[in-house]
Write an enzyme that holds these catalytic residues in place. Structure first.
Site, short mmCIF file in Angstrom:
data_model
loop_
_atom_site.label_atom_id
_atom_site.label_comp_id
_atom_site.label_asym_id
_atom_site.label_seq_id
_atom_site.Cartn_x
_atom_site.Cartn_y
_atom_site.Cartn_z
N GLU A 86 -45.65 -8.45 -8.39
CA GLU A 86 -46.00 -8.95 -9.41
C GLU A 86 -45.03 -8.50 -10.81
O GLU A 86 -45.14 -8.63 -12.17
CB GLU A 86 -47.51 -9.03 -10.13
N CYS A 120 -52.08 -8.70 -8.22
CA CYS A 120 -52.08 -7.85 -6.95
C CYS A 120 -52.50 -8.78 -5.66
O CYS A 120 -52.41 -8.07 -4.48
CB CYS A 120 -53.26 -6.74 -7.06
N HIS A 250 -59.02 -3.34 -2.36
CA HIS A 250 -57.70 -3.26 -3.39
C HIS A 250 -58.17 -1.93 -4.27
O HIS A 250 -59.42 -2.21 -4.74
CB HIS A 250 -57.60 -4.55 -4.23
N1 ACO Z 1 -65.93 12.88 -17.19
C1 ACO Z 1 -66.38 12.25 -16.03
N2 ACO Z 1 -66.38 10.92 -16.26
C2 ACO Z 1 -65.93 10.19 -17.47
C3 ACO Z 1 -65.44 10.94 -18.63
C4 ACO Z 1 -65.37 12.41 -18.37
N3 ACO Z 1 -65.21 13.23 -19.46
N4 ACO Z 1 -65.32 10.31 -19.53
C5 ACO Z 1 -65.28 8.79 -19.14
N5 ACO Z 1 -65.95 9.02 -17.76
C6 ACO Z 1 -66.21 7.78 -16.95
C7 ACO Z 1 -66.79 6.85 -17.53
O1 ACO Z 1 -68.22 6.83 -17.69
C8 ACO Z 1 -66.39 5.44 -16.81
O2 ACO Z 1 -67.24 5.57 -15.40
P1 ACO Z 1 -68.24 4.55 -15.13
O3 ACO Z 1 -67.37 3.30 -14.79
O4 ACO Z 1 -68.74 5.16 -13.95
O5 ACO Z 1 -69.14 4.49 -16.28
C9 ACO Z 1 -65.07 5.92 -16.38
O6 ACO Z 1 -64.86 7.31 -16.51
C10 ACO Z 1 -63.80 5.18 -17.18
O7 ACO Z 1 -64.42 5.42 -18.49
P2 ACO Z 1 -64.27 4.27 -19.43
O8 ACO Z 1 -64.60 4.41 -20.74
O9 ACO Z 1 -65.01 3.08 -18.80
O10 ACO Z 1 -62.71 3.81 -19.30
P3 ACO Z 1 -61.83 2.73 -20.40
O11 ACO Z 1 -62.56 1.72 -20.80
O12 ACO Z 1 -61.20 3.66 -21.13
O13 ACO Z 1 -60.68 2.47 -19.22
C11 ACO Z 1 -60.23 0.84 -17.64
C12 ACO Z 1 -60.96 2.06 -17.95
C13 ACO Z 1 -61.06 -0.19 -18.09
C14 ACO Z 1 -60.23 0.60 -15.96
C15 ACO Z 1 -58.84 0.84 -17.79
O14 ACO Z 1 -58.17 2.09 -17.38
C16 ACO Z 1 -57.99 -0.41 -17.63
O15 ACO Z 1 -58.04 -1.30 -18.24
N6 ACO Z 1 -57.27 -0.41 -16.47
C17 ACO Z 1 -56.50 -1.61 -16.10
C18 ACO Z 1 -57.10 -2.84 -15.67
C19 ACO Z 1 -57.65 -2.39 -13.97
O16 ACO Z 1 -57.45 -1.57 -13.30
N7 ACO Z 1 -58.71 -3.39 -13.69
C20 ACO Z 1 -59.28 -3.47 -12.23
C21 ACO Z 1 -59.06 -4.64 -11.70
S1 ACO Z 1 -57.80 -5.42 -12.12
C22 ACO Z 1 -56.12 -4.85 -11.34
O17 ACO Z 1 -56.28 -4.40 -10.34
C23 ACO Z 1 -55.24 -4.52 -12.20
#
Ligand code: ACO
Length: 467
Positions: A86, A120, A250
């Site tokens: 991609e 992906c 994945h």
């Molecule tokens: N210590 C331990 N855990 C923590 C801490 C900390 N200090 N701070 C946050 N966390 C945890 C959160 O509780 C959360 O865990 P949970 O989901 O079990 O609740 C996790 O860390 C991530 O924190 P969020 O605040 O939810 O993260 P954020 O919203 O900032 O970003 C996300 C995460 C949405 C995955 C981002 O990285 C993203 O958009 N990535 C790209 C999209 C993606 O990969 N999507 C997946 C499917 S599509 C694909 O494959 C591309």
């Protein structure tokens, strides 16, 4: 009608990832994220990335050349070559056509196949094309070759730590040690804007992170339900987590994989499967009245199901997590890198096992399918030799850690270079392993030129091409 070719599947694999990486712990501190967010919260250890001399074309050139050399495959024996990616470098010219350079010397231009693209999922589409070809009446007796290649990079912000980069080459043919159970494929395809790349001037996606997580889990539920139904129809008995030794997902980041496996346990609970014991049933009972939508939002269900699935996760999923945790999301290569981890960790005990695979591409396309692991006569294609050739442990160990500051600097240069022309790279291949291809120049007509770092003396050994 039954296929004439038996046990069509994966004969051999090779993985390449850049030797440059950034530690997630260091990135977390650099980004001002709370301590543990990337490592515990996302479950990631390290992230690989391409420097200016590497891209999806150079990585796939390296993976394909290395596979052909290390397994001693005659270039004229490849009849189909399919690429999943991609990472858009050219809107018309496929990555596959660049790979044809490898076959020039042999004179083999009789190779079908082009690129498949949908987030992906493109690698899985490419894989199915090759497997279907070998199973079809148009098969000419030669091998299929699949390449999954991507560089996952995100704009500054919460998605940035979920990047990564790799290329995986997969040889397809009959009598394979990793045979497809072709009858049990189940898909879920749907229109949604969870992650997409509408800005052709930028390599970065537009991403609705939360929506993409929910879409992934919805697609997983749907595929698992359909996979189980197909299995039950053909085998005359219920399918549950007990019926496969390993589940490979994945892996955009490890936390989503943990949640996904727990979700499968909830599915088993809802259909009364024997894989869920009485104690677990009691703990899950309060959630049985939730609607699907409510269940995706329920933090309590997520927590309870993950706790209940922990020991099964350790046995059936944990061995698949090494490479994705160390490299990050490799988009099309991500699922297959998880599978590579399984072969690396368990090659001596996999024969007879069923391995369930879940492929997800945003937008969205998803399929669940499975492999049956087999013993084969040709020692080149034994599971132990595949593990030996891929040499994942050594490759991971010999990487170079780059500081977050340098990583960000590198991303800025790559942003500038993306879609650009008329430049030469620094041609610094000192960090690259022997046998690695690298980008030297993009000329005034956008034509890209690559060179190869000399291969080591012994191309068949486990440290062939350096690694
Ligand atoms: N210590 C331990 N855990 C923590 C801490 C900390 N200090 N701070 C946050 N966390 C945890 C959160 O509780 C959360 O865990 P949970 O989901 O079990 O609740 C996790 O860390 C991530 O924190 P969020 O605040 O939810 O993260 P954020 O919203 O900032 O970003 C996300 C995460 C949405 C995955 C981002 O990285 C993203 O958009 N990535 C790209 C999209 C993606 O990969 N999507 C997946 C499917 S599509 C694909 O494959 C591309």
């Amino acid at each position: 009608m039954a296929s004439q070719q038996k046990n069509v599947g994966i004969l051999a694999m090779e993985i390449y990832f850049p030797p440059t990486c950034v530690q997630q712990e260091a990135l977390e501190a650099h980004d001002g994220a709370s301590k543990g967010k990337y490592t515990i919260g996302l479950g990631q250890d390290c992230m690989a990335f391409c420097q200016e001399v590497e891209d999806v074309i150079s990585m796939s050139l390296t993976a394909v050349s290395s596979l052909l050399e290390k397994y001693n495959i005659d270039h004229s024996q490849i009849g189909r070559l399919e690429v999943g990616s991609e990472t858009v470098i050219d809107k018309s010219k496929s990555i596959k056509t660049f790979l044809m350079q490898i076959f020039e010397k042999s004179g083999n231009t009789d190779i079908e196949g082009v690129d498949s693209t949908n987030a992906c999922y493109g690698g899985t589409a490419a894989l199915f094309n090759c497997v279907n070809w070998v199973e079809s009446s148009s098969w000419d007796g030669r091998y299929g070759l699949v390449v999954c290649t991507d560089s996952a990079v995100y704009a500054e912000g919460p998605a940035r730590p979920t990047g990564g980069a790799a290329a995986i080459a997969i040889l397809i043919g009959p009598d394979a040690p990793i045979a497809f159970e072709s009858k049990f494929r189940a898909s879920h395809m749907f229109h949604v804007y969870d992650f997409y790349k509408p800005d052709l001037a930028s390599e970065y996606p537009v991403v609705d992170g939360k929506l993409s997580q929910t879409c992934y889990l919805m697609a997983l539920d749907s595929c698992y339900t359909r996979y189980c139904k197909k299995y039950e129809k053909l085998e005359g008995k219920q399918f549950s987590l007990d019926d496969a030794e390993y589940f490979v997902f994945h892996s955009p980041y490890n936390k989503l994989v943990q949640k996904s496996f727990a979700r499968l346990l909830v599915n088993d609970f809802l259909k009364g499967a024997s894989s869920v014991d009485e104690a677990a049933k009691e703990k899950l009972a309060p959630f049985s009245t939730l609607t699907d939508d409510e269940s995706y939002q329920s933090r309590d269900l997520e927590k309870v199901s993950q706790q209940l699935a922990k020991s099964l996760y350790d046995a059936k999923v944990q061995p698949t997590t090494l490479v994705p945790k160390q490299i990050g999301n490799m988009y099309t290569a991500s699922l297959y890198a998880a599978f590579v981890s399984l072969v690396h960790n368990k090659h001596s005990s996999l024969v007879g096992n069923r391995v369930v695979m879940f492929s997800y591409g945003s937008g969205l396309t998803a399929t669940m399918f499975s492999f049956r692991m087999r013993e084969v006569d040709d020692s080149r294609f034994s599971l132990s030799n595949i593990a030996n050739v891929m040499n994942v442990g050594e490759k991971l160990k010999s990487r170079n850690e780059i500081t977050p500051e340098k990583f960000v600097e590198n991303l800025k240069l790559m942003e500038h270079r993306y879609g650009g022309k008329d430049f030469v790279t620094n041609k610094d291949c000192s960090l690259l392993w022997p046998g690695t291809y690298y980008l030297t120049e993009v000329d005034s007509k956008y034509r890209r030129f690559y060179e190869r770092k000399p291969v080591g003396p012994n191309v068949n050994g486990s440290l062939a091409n350096g690694h």
